[in-house]
Scaffold this active site. Sequence first.
Site, PDB file in Angstrom:
ATOM      1  N   SER A  68     -10.750  -1.470  10.108  1.00  0.00           N
ATOM      2  CA  SER A  68     -10.826  -2.715  10.124  1.00  0.00           C
ATOM      3  C   SER A  68     -12.060  -2.876  11.215  1.00  0.00           C
ATOM      4  CB  SER A  68      -9.775  -3.559  10.292  1.00  0.00           C
ATOM      5  OG  SER A  68      -9.124  -3.026  11.634  1.00  0.00           O
ATOM      6  N   GLU A 138      -5.023   5.493   2.854  1.00  0.00           N
ATOM      7  CA  GLU A 138      -4.624   4.514   1.956  1.00  0.00           C
ATOM      8  C   GLU A 138      -4.355   5.323   0.547  1.00  0.00           C
ATOM      9  OE1 GLU A 138      -7.382   1.223   1.639  1.00  0.00           O
ATOM     10  OE2 GLU A 138      -7.344   0.858   3.820  1.00  0.00           O
ATOM     11  N   GLU A 205       0.863  -3.565   2.845  1.00  0.00           N
ATOM     12  CA  GLU A 205      -0.023  -4.821   3.194  1.00  0.00           C
ATOM     13  C   GLU A 205       0.009  -5.594   2.225  1.00  0.00           C
ATOM     14  OE1 GLU A 205      -3.874  -3.713   4.862  1.00  0.00           O
ATOM     15  OE2 GLU A 205      -4.542  -5.904   4.881  1.00  0.00           O
TER      16      GLU A 205
HETATM   17  O1  KIV Z   1      -7.678  -1.121   9.081  1.00  0.00           O
HETATM   18  C1  KIV Z   1      -6.741  -1.800   9.652  1.00  0.00           C
HETATM   19  O2  KIV Z   1      -6.783  -2.432  10.877  1.00  0.00           O
HETATM   20  C2  KIV Z   1      -5.376  -1.520   9.032  1.00  0.00           C
HETATM   21  C3  KIV Z   1      -4.494  -2.669   9.325  1.00  0.00           C
HETATM   22  C4  KIV Z   1      -4.665  -3.983   8.892  1.00  0.00           C
HETATM   23  C5  KIV Z   1      -3.191  -1.982   8.723  1.00  0.00           C
HETATM   24  O3  KIV Z   1      -5.458  -0.786   8.056  1.00  0.00           O
END
Ligand code: KIV
Length: 289
Positions: A68, A138, A205
Amino acid sequence: MSTSFTLDTSTSRANPTPAPMKRLTVPAIRARKVDGVTAEPVVMLTAYTARQAQLLDPHCDILLVGDSLGQVIYGLPSTIPVTLDMMANHAAAVVRGSYHSVVVVDMPFGAYEASPEAAFEAAAMLLKASNAAAVKLEGGAAMAETVAFLVARGIPVMGHVGLTPQAVNVLGGYGARGRSDAEADKIVSDAKALCDAGAFAIVVEGVVEPIAIAVTEAVSCLTIGIGASAKCDGQVLVTEDMLGMFERVPRFVKRYEDMAGLITRTAETYAAEVRERSFPGPDQTYQPK
Ligand code: KIV
């Protein structure tokens, strides 16, 4: 972190202050779930920088260097363009800034899907460059072979099911998952496959709450919820979302602070003081002796 010493007058021993904490380990966190029950929920937050890690570390069990960071730090439109080097650099900063939490680093899109061997190479690069303890990837059953391959070679793995942002182009958006029976069944079977393959934890999620609960009950490894359920074995949020850095956040985010407002107000005050020449003042300037 700087260390000072406090003298214990009864023993004349100098104790470091703050007392150095031993870093948690993946097995210690994994062991919290016993017979399907996690008495102490796992606290996880994202961290991307050393200073952020220093501030979050005493309060967390796991710091996630999430991909993220593509959107949060780099202003990218999704996590897809994030590279291995970006992840390695931020993970190294977070490890340097922490001494207590387990640091988990996200495998970026394109670095692990092709084969277990490709995943091992990428994961090994991330861990060598950063000294993080584990990787996250993922995908569900399709990634089970890769998870088993990594775990057998000494790399702890956290899975991620439900809303998987790297698959945004297949999912068609960031909406909640698990609303149809078929989708719900797939999320549960994906989680089971990852757990059976050796994942120590799985991020769940953006799934409807009954499915998050079903996953948590179905797997022996830990579930870490985000937009899922308080009944998961732990929770994670993107720190900047939680701090109120963004105007638009997903519905499941609780904004604990208004950091965007604080920064805006502070910048306004600074700009006004510069323009009226009241900053720097006597306390911030050097005078000849
Ligand atoms: O990339 C991220 O921050 C995540 C979280 C939202 C679990 O995968």
